[in-house]
Motif scaffolding. Structure first.
Motif, PDB file in Angstrom:
ATOM      1  N   GLY A 103       0.826  -1.213   0.000  1.00 58.45           N
ATOM      2  CA  GLY A 103       0.000   0.000   0.000  1.00 58.45           C
ATOM      3  C   GLY A 103       0.855   1.256   0.000  1.00 58.45           C
ATOM      4  N   PRO A 118      -0.565   7.346   2.437  1.00 60.80           N
ATOM      5  CA  PRO A 118       0.315   8.108   3.336  1.00 60.80           C
ATOM      6  C   PRO A 118       0.990   7.262   4.425  1.00 60.80           C
ATOM      7  CG  PRO A 118      -1.790   9.196   3.064  1.00 60.80           C
ATOM      8  CD  PRO A 118      -1.916   7.905   2.365  1.00 60.80           C
ATOM      9  N   THR A 135      -2.545  -0.065  -7.619  1.00 56.19           N
ATOM     10  CA  THR A 135      -2.887   0.923  -8.650  1.00 56.19           C
ATOM     11  C   THR A 135      -1.633   1.576  -9.215  1.00 56.19           C
ATOM     12  OG1 THR A 135      -3.079   2.593  -6.960  1.00 56.19           O
ATOM     13  CG2 THR A 135      -5.104   1.551  -7.633  1.00 56.19           C
ATOM     14  N   VAL A 183     -10.704   7.929  -2.466  1.00 54.50           N
ATOM     15  CA  VAL A 183     -11.926   8.536  -1.928  1.00 54.50           C
ATOM     16  C   VAL A 183     -11.587   9.147  -0.575  1.00 54.50           C
ATOM     17  CG1 VAL A 183     -14.334   8.153  -1.325  1.00 54.50           C
ATOM     18  CG2 VAL A 183     -13.226   6.666  -2.984  1.00 54.50           C
ATOM     19  N   CYS A 184     -11.621  10.461  -0.514  1.00 51.48           N
ATOM     20  CA  CYS A 184     -11.230  11.146   0.725  1.00 51.48           C
ATOM     21  C   CYS A 184     -11.609  12.617   0.618  1.00 51.48           C
ATOM     22  CB  CYS A 184      -9.714  11.005   0.911  1.00 51.48           C
ATOM     23  SG  CYS A 184      -9.082  11.750   2.436  1.00 51.48           S
ATOM     24  N   GLY A 220      -9.857  14.872   1.917  1.00 52.81           N
ATOM     25  CA  GLY A 220      -8.566  15.567   1.767  1.00 52.81           C
ATOM     26  C   GLY A 220      -8.399  16.726   2.737  1.00 52.81           C
ATOM     27  N   ALA A 264      -0.175  -1.710   4.878  1.00 54.22           N
ATOM     28  CA  ALA A 264      -0.629  -0.313   4.788  1.00 54.22           C
ATOM     29  C   ALA A 264      -1.686  -0.250   3.697  1.00 54.22           C
ATOM     30  CB  ALA A 264       0.552   0.596   4.463  1.00 54.22           C
ATOM     31  N   GLY A 272      -4.941  -0.016   3.674  1.00 56.11           N
ATOM     32  CA  GLY A 272      -6.210   0.688   3.841  1.00 56.11           C
ATOM     33  C   GLY A 272      -7.278  -0.068   4.613  1.00 56.11           C
TER      34      GLY A 272
HETATM   35  C1  LIG Z   1     -15.089   9.417   2.124  1.00 57.08           C
HETATM   36  C2  LIG Z   1     -13.866   9.568   2.987  1.00 57.08           C
HETATM   37  C3  LIG Z   1     -13.461  10.836   3.351  1.00 57.08           C
HETATM   38  C4  LIG Z   1     -12.322  11.007   4.173  1.00 57.08           C
HETATM   39  N1  LIG Z   1     -11.932  12.286   4.487  1.00 57.08           N
HETATM   40  C5  LIG Z   1     -10.848  12.453   5.272  1.00 57.08           C
HETATM   41  C6  LIG Z   1     -10.394  13.762   5.582  1.00 57.08           C
HETATM   42  O1  LIG Z   1     -10.928  14.773   5.110  1.00 57.08           O
HETATM   43  N2  LIG Z   1      -9.320  13.897   6.408  1.00 57.08           N
HETATM   44  C7  LIG Z   1      -8.677  12.811   6.931  1.00 57.08           C
HETATM   45  O2  LIG Z   1      -7.731  12.989   7.707  1.00 57.08           O
HETATM   46  N3  LIG Z   1      -9.079  11.547   6.620  1.00 57.08           N
HETATM   47  C8  LIG Z   1     -10.129  11.340   5.805  1.00 57.08           C
HETATM   48  N4  LIG Z   1     -10.513  10.068   5.469  1.00 57.08           N
HETATM   49  C9  LIG Z   1      -9.710   8.949   5.949  1.00 57.08           C
HETATM   50  C10 LIG Z   1      -8.406   8.851   5.129  1.00 57.08           C
HETATM   51  O3  LIG Z   1      -8.714   8.813   3.758  1.00 57.08           O
HETATM   52  C11 LIG Z   1      -7.633   7.585   5.516  1.00 57.08           C
HETATM   53  O4  LIG Z   1      -7.535   7.530   6.915  1.00 57.08           O
HETATM   54  C12 LIG Z   1      -6.227   7.573   4.914  1.00 57.08           C
HETATM   55  O5  LIG Z   1      -6.273   7.567   3.523  1.00 57.08           O
HETATM   56  C13 LIG Z   1      -5.474   6.322   5.397  1.00 57.08           C
HETATM   57  O6  LIG Z   1      -4.253   6.210   4.714  1.00 57.08           O
HETATM   58  P1  LIG Z   1      -3.588   4.782   4.499  1.00 57.08           P
HETATM   59  O7  LIG Z   1      -2.232   5.039   3.939  1.00 57.08           O
HETATM   60  O8  LIG Z   1      -3.671   3.974   5.735  1.00 57.08           O
HETATM   61  O9  LIG Z   1      -4.509   4.032   3.440  1.00 57.08           O
HETATM   62  P2  LIG Z   1      -4.943   4.444   1.970  1.00 57.08           P
HETATM   63  O10 LIG Z   1      -4.735   5.883   1.731  1.00 57.08           O
HETATM   64  O11 LIG Z   1      -6.306   3.885   1.810  1.00 57.08           O
HETATM   65  O12 LIG Z   1      -3.927   3.641   1.042  1.00 57.08           O
HETATM   66  C14 LIG Z   1      -3.995   2.254   0.927  1.00 57.08           C
HETATM   67  C15 LIG Z   1      -3.260   1.845  -0.358  1.00 57.08           C
HETATM   68  O13 LIG Z   1      -3.199   0.414  -0.398  1.00 57.08           O
HETATM   69  C16 LIG Z   1      -3.394  -0.022  -1.732  1.00 57.08           C
HETATM   70  N5  LIG Z   1      -3.871  -1.401  -1.676  1.00 57.08           N
HETATM   71  C17 LIG Z   1      -5.023  -1.855  -1.142  1.00 57.08           C
HETATM   72  N6  LIG Z   1      -5.109  -3.203  -1.286  1.00 57.08           N
HETATM   73  C18 LIG Z   1      -3.994  -3.587  -1.931  1.00 57.08           C
HETATM   74  C19 LIG Z   1      -3.509  -4.849  -2.389  1.00 57.08           C
HETATM   75  N7  LIG Z   1      -4.193  -5.990  -2.207  1.00 57.08           N
HETATM   76  N8  LIG Z   1      -2.310  -4.890  -3.023  1.00 57.08           N
HETATM   77  C20 LIG Z   1      -1.589  -3.773  -3.224  1.00 57.08           C
HETATM   78  N9  LIG Z   1      -2.008  -2.547  -2.830  1.00 57.08           N
HETATM   79  C21 LIG Z   1      -3.188  -2.459  -2.183  1.00 57.08           C
HETATM   80  C22 LIG Z   1      -4.415   0.970  -2.303  1.00 57.08           C
HETATM   81  O14 LIG Z   1      -4.345   1.025  -3.709  1.00 57.08           O
HETATM   82  C23 LIG Z   1      -3.993   2.280  -1.631  1.00 57.08           C
HETATM   83  O15 LIG Z   1      -3.123   3.032  -2.449  1.00 57.08           O
HETATM   84  C24 LIG Z   1     -11.624   9.877   4.641  1.00 57.08           C
HETATM   85  C25 LIG Z   1     -12.029   8.578   4.265  1.00 57.08           C
HETATM   86  C26 LIG Z   1     -13.132   8.431   3.435  1.00 57.08           C
HETATM   87  C27 LIG Z   1     -13.554   7.044   3.017  1.00 57.08           C
END
Ligand SMILES: Cc1cc2nc3c(=O)[nH]c(=O)nc-3n(C[C@H](O)[C@H](O)[C@H](O)COP(=O)(O)OP(=O)(O)OC[C@H]3O[C@@H](n4cnc5c(N)ncnc54)[C@H](O)[C@@H]3O)c2cc1C
Length: 394
Positions: free
Chosen positions: A12, A15, A37, A44-45, A47, A148, A150
């Motif tokens: 993943g 961030p 990807t 979807v966020c 932001g 990481a 998601g």
């Molecule tokens: C509608 C919505 C609105 C939001 N608004 C906010 C906001 O305004 N402010 C805020 O602080 N938070 C917000 N959030 C929460 C925020 O988006 C997440 O907490 C944040 O993106 C988490 O980051 P992450 O790196 O853990 O995961 P993600 O950003 O989800 O990244 C996960 C990555 O893993 C990859 N991945 C998944 N499965 C696999 C696989 N099997 N193999 C390889 N790669 C894979 C995906 O492609 C992705 O790039 C929102 C969430 C949603 C759903």
């Protein structure tokens, strides 16, 4: 394709994953990041980076900020309560997740990480202490694996790790604005338009990000968005790119890490349970896991111990208090409305301070001065009371 051996594989490139990878690579650790990807990708966020998250963003990635909001409007629609919050620093900053995530990924690559795009992880097994990760782009091996990936975290399911998280649905859409200069500078949060959640409007560079989330998994999230858009006075025809996703609001505790496997970000479930902001947790957990692994010199037991300790200090010390407040906000609306009716501006200001990283939720609930402040017993008021009493005595 050949099987590649790394010290750490990160699944993943959001961030949390890129922050972990960058910090590990900086310590000379051999890291590969796999993402299903190709970047830039849509995430979807909303932001919205609250101030405590903004302060964790490296300078090089700050160009992804489209707008700094110093004003926030908070409203409880049913009880007709509205509060305006203003700060000298940006309470919430608007990023395009496309640009923000690419900026963080580039920093990780520049620090020495290998990045494999289009590498959807389909299988993970563990043989003789090594994780074998199979994806569309071949197989990878490493003694350490950082999940990481998601909210849906396939890694967790592939390895059969029990899931302690609670996921709630959220949906985000955009409303384009013809004249960008007409976009309001303030972010807004509206409660009570629908059951058990809130709606937000975030001003971006040429559009508004509008979205809703609800703790009620049974209610229709799309009809909640429709009601909110109608309430805001926008025509539904103007709404574009409606997309939904899950947000975890309770983290993994017992199963946050084990024997070389570490969860970070949404996959760990580190999201504020009141407003569901997850970027602080993503950036912090990415840093903490890298610190734990590098400080332990790649010794699994020590790394696990250090990561658990760090989560204890940074996440678990405050989580029960934020979860308690979330319960009041979403499950006890009468009590919440009473508190806001009596001391709404003070509570809104205090919550802003918590979101800005000044204080913790625990402080918000336990510090007696907050209650005195709320009921007006500020030192000046006390002085005023004394004077009044003296006058009465005289
Ligand atoms: C509608 C919505 C609105 C939001 N608004 C906010 C906001 O305004 N402010 C805020 O602080 N938070 C917000 N959030 C929460 C925020 O988006 C997440 O907490 C944040 O993106 C988490 O980051 P992450 O790196 O853990 O995961 P993600 O950003 O989800 O990244 C996960 C990555 O893993 C990859 N991945 C998944 N499965 C696999 C696989 N099997 N193999 C390889 N790669 C894979 C995906 O492609 C992705 O790039 C929102 C969430 C949603 C759903």
């Amino acid at each position: 394709m050949a099987d590649r051996l790394y010290d750490v594989v990160v699944i993943g490139a959001g961030p949390s994953g890129t922050t972990a990878a960058r910090n590990l690579a900086k310590k000379g650790i051999k890291v590969a990041i796999l993402d299903k990807t190709k970047f830039p990708r849509k995430k979807v966020c909303g932001g919205g980076l609250v101030y405590r998250a903004l302060s964790l963003v490296p300078r090089t990635a700050l160009h992804a900020v489209e707008r700094f909001c110093y004003n926030v409007l908070l409203s409880f629609v049913k009880s007709h309560l509205t509060f305006q919050i203003w700060r000298e620093y940006p309470i919430i900053s608007m990023v395009s997740r496309k640009r923000f995530d690419v900026a963080l990924l580039e920093m990780a690559i520049n620090a020495g990480c290998s990045f494999v795009a289009g590498a959807e992880v389909k299988n993970v097994t563990k043989v003789n202490g090594l994780f074998h990760i199979e994806c569309g782009k071949g197989s990878f091996r490493a003694p350490f694996l950082i999940a990481a990936d998601g909210a849906t975290s396939r890694t967790s399911r592939l390895l059969g790790v029990p899931d302690e998280r609670v996921l709630i649905p959220a949906v985000e859409a955009r409303i384009d604005v013809r004249k960008p200069e007409a976009i309001e500078e303030q972010a807004r949060f509206d409660f009570d338009i629908f059951h058990g959640g809130y709606g937000w409007v975030f001003p971006k560079s040429g559009h508004y990000s509008v979205g809703v989330l609800t703790c009620h998994r049974k209610s229709s999230i799309l009809s909640a968005l429709k009601s909110y858009v109608t309430y805001l006075g926008f025509d539904w025809k103007r709404v574009r790119s409606v997309q939904g996703a899950f947000i975890p609001i309770r983290p993994r505790k017992k199963y946050c890490c084990h024997d070389g496997l570490f969860f970070v970000g949404d996959s760990l479930g580190w999201v504020d349970p009141i407003v569901a902001e997850g970027l602080t947790g993503a950036l912090t957990s990415g840093e903490l896991v890298a610190r734990a692994i590098s400080k332990a010199d790649l010794a699994k037991d020590k790394a696990e111990k250090l990561y658990r300790q760090a989560l204890g200090r940074m996440l678990w010390k405050d989580y029960p208090w934020s979860a308690f407040l979330a319960k009041v906000v979403y499950k006890r609306p009468r009590l919440r409305d009473l508190c806001f009716r009596l001391y709404g501006q003070e509570i809104a200001d205090a919550v802003t301070d918590v979101m800005s990283g000044k204080w913790s939720h625990k402080w918000l609930i336990l510090w007696p001065f907050n209650y005195l402040k709320a009921i007006g017993l500020l030192p000046c008021r006390i002085k005023h009371l004394r004077i009044t009493r003296c006058c009465l005595v005289l």
